[in-house]
Design a protein around this motif. Sequence first.
Motif, PDB file in Angstrom:
ATOM      1  N   LEU A  87       2.909  -5.700 -20.944  1.00 26.49           N
ATOM      2  CA  LEU A  87       3.633  -5.282 -19.746  1.00 26.49           C
ATOM      3  C   LEU A  87       2.691  -5.193 -18.546  1.00 26.49           C
ATOM      4  O   LEU A  87       3.027  -5.645 -17.437  1.00 26.49           O
ATOM      5  CB  LEU A  87       4.301  -3.932 -19.983  1.00 26.49           C
ATOM      6  N   ILE A  88       1.523  -4.606 -18.750  1.00 27.90           N
ATOM      7  CA  ILE A  88       0.536  -4.517 -17.672  1.00 27.90           C
ATOM      8  C   ILE A  88       0.143  -5.915 -17.212  1.00 27.90           C
ATOM      9  O   ILE A  88       0.087  -6.205 -16.001  1.00 27.90           O
ATOM     10  CB  ILE A  88      -0.686  -3.713 -18.145  1.00 27.90           C
ATOM     11  N   ALA A  89      -0.106  -6.814 -18.173  1.00 30.10           N
ATOM     12  CA  ALA A  89      -0.488  -8.187 -17.828  1.00 30.10           C
ATOM     13  C   ALA A  89       0.631  -8.897 -17.076  1.00 30.10           C
ATOM     14  O   ALA A  89       0.384  -9.609 -16.082  1.00 30.10           O
ATOM     15  CB  ALA A  89      -0.854  -8.961 -19.086  1.00 30.10           C
ATOM     16  N   GLN A  90       1.870  -8.726 -17.519  1.00 33.79           N
ATOM     17  CA  GLN A  90       3.000  -9.373 -16.867  1.00 33.79           C
ATOM     18  C   GLN A  90       3.177  -8.867 -15.435  1.00 33.79           C
ATOM     19  O   GLN A  90       3.405  -9.637 -14.500  1.00 33.79           O
ATOM     20  CB  GLN A  90       4.278  -9.131 -17.656  1.00 33.79           C
ATOM     21  N   THR A  91       3.071  -7.555 -15.270  1.00 29.62           N
ATOM     22  CA  THR A  91       3.244  -6.968 -13.939  1.00 29.62           C
ATOM     23  C   THR A  91       2.167  -7.462 -12.985  1.00 29.62           C
ATOM     24  O   THR A  91       2.450  -7.826 -11.832  1.00 29.62           O
ATOM     25  CB  THR A  91       3.212  -5.436 -14.028  1.00 29.62           C
ATOM     26  N   LEU A  92       0.924  -7.500 -13.452  1.00 31.62           N
ATOM     27  CA  LEU A  92      -0.161  -8.017 -12.617  1.00 31.62           C
ATOM     28  C   LEU A  92       0.037  -9.499 -12.317  1.00 31.62           C
ATOM     29  O   LEU A  92      -0.219  -9.958 -11.192  1.00 31.62           O
ATOM     30  CB  LEU A  92      -1.502  -7.793 -13.317  1.00 31.62           C
ATOM     31  N   SER A  93       0.515 -10.242 -13.305  1.00 30.44           N
ATOM     32  CA  SER A  93       0.709 -11.674 -13.115  1.00 30.44           C
ATOM     33  C   SER A  93       1.812 -11.976 -12.114  1.00 30.44           C
ATOM     34  O   SER A  93       1.724 -12.945 -11.343  1.00 30.44           O
ATOM     35  CB  SER A  93       1.040 -12.341 -14.460  1.00 30.44           C
ATOM     36  N   GLU A  94       2.846 -11.166 -12.124  1.00 27.32           N
ATOM     37  CA  GLU A  94       3.930 -11.364 -11.160  1.00 27.32           C
ATOM     38  C   GLU A  94       3.456 -11.081  -9.738  1.00 27.32           C
ATOM     39  O   GLU A  94       3.925 -11.702  -8.777  1.00 27.32           O
ATOM     40  CB  GLU A  94       5.115 -10.476 -11.530  1.00 27.32           C
ATOM     41  N   ALA A  95       2.530 -10.158  -9.609  1.00 24.36           N
ATOM     42  CA  ALA A  95       1.958  -9.864  -8.297  1.00 24.36           C
ATOM     43  C   ALA A  95       0.866 -10.852  -7.915  1.00 24.36           C
ATOM     44  O   ALA A  95       0.630 -11.094  -6.726  1.00 24.36           O
ATOM     45  CB  ALA A  95       1.392  -8.446  -8.294  1.00 24.36           C
ATOM     46  N   ASP A  96       0.216 -11.445  -8.907  1.00 22.25           N
ATOM     47  CA  ASP A  96      -0.957 -12.290  -8.680  1.00 22.25           C
ATOM     48  C   ASP A  96      -0.895 -13.490  -9.632  1.00 22.25           C
ATOM     49  O   ASP A  96      -1.665 -13.577 -10.584  1.00 22.25           O
ATOM     50  CB  ASP A  96      -2.222 -11.452  -8.929  1.00 22.25           C
TER      51      ASP A  96
END
Length: 328
Positions: free
Chosen positions: A176-185
């Motif tokens: 989830l942390i990786a996905q959230t960061l990826s959606e932002a970046d």
Amino acid sequence: MYRSLLPALLLASPAFAEVPKVVTDIAPVQGLVASVMGDLGEPGLLIPPGASPHSHALKPSEARALQNADLVFWIGGELSPDLGRKIDSIAADGAAVSLFDALGTLHLQARNDVLFAEPGAEAHEHGDDDHDEHDDHADHDDHDEHEHEAGHEHHHEGDDPHVWLSVDNATTWLPLIAQTLSEADPEHADTYAANAEAAAARIAEARAKAQDLLAGATDKNFVVFHDAFQYFEDSFGLKVLGAISLSDATAPSPARLDALRDALQGADAACVFAEPQFDPRLIAAVTEGADTPVAELDPLGQTLDLGAEFYPALIETLARNVADCAAQ
């Protein structure tokens, strides 16, 4: 309550031109996010080591960091209600992810009886109602009271917020942390995903080491300062008789101290665990007249170095402290 798991909003928002500015609430969450960000950036920490997440008031510098953040990862309002209010008012333009509310997060009901298990009884088994995979938190504020198998009545008032001490939860949160960061970046999406996989492998190693350390402690009885370790107990099959204080915010009554003192004298407890943030005189009051070792457990790991290795180190340190005390 503060429900702020917002990946859908991130999908609808433009990606940041650079690595997002990230803040976290407590050190265990900072460690998990740091392990996913890797060399791309360092998440900030809003609640410093040694401070209580239940009651910490943000300093001006911490409030500015929250206001300037693009993303906020935090446990949730169940742990830090004041921070929830600050997120709503100060970080209105940021996206806050409540890990407590994340899909798949394991929840255990809060405990508020004097003793969690009778001396010599089997450890309390949490049934399906206790291990709720958190699809909809609305159901969790309405728990039926039930009788403990040992005869103690529970009056559940929601779920235990110390969810980071479940190793399964930490592993669940990494994607989830990786996905959230990826959606932002999106530019660094592959890096975030690879870092999350590596972090999960490191946590699996820490779990295995903790299991080895605790192999001789699962048949022991323990008493803790306050009821913060239920998820750790559940992860590793430990038996905790009771807590001196059920919450950070409530001082134990004389009657509770008397009940725990009486139970301790007849329970063959292997250890009583103090916490660095709390008054050691309360430990002395409970252990008076009992030849029981006292050691320290810190659910927030205030002496550990922040960063990507924090969470595995926390799990291993807790396990080592339990095992060392149990072996005395």
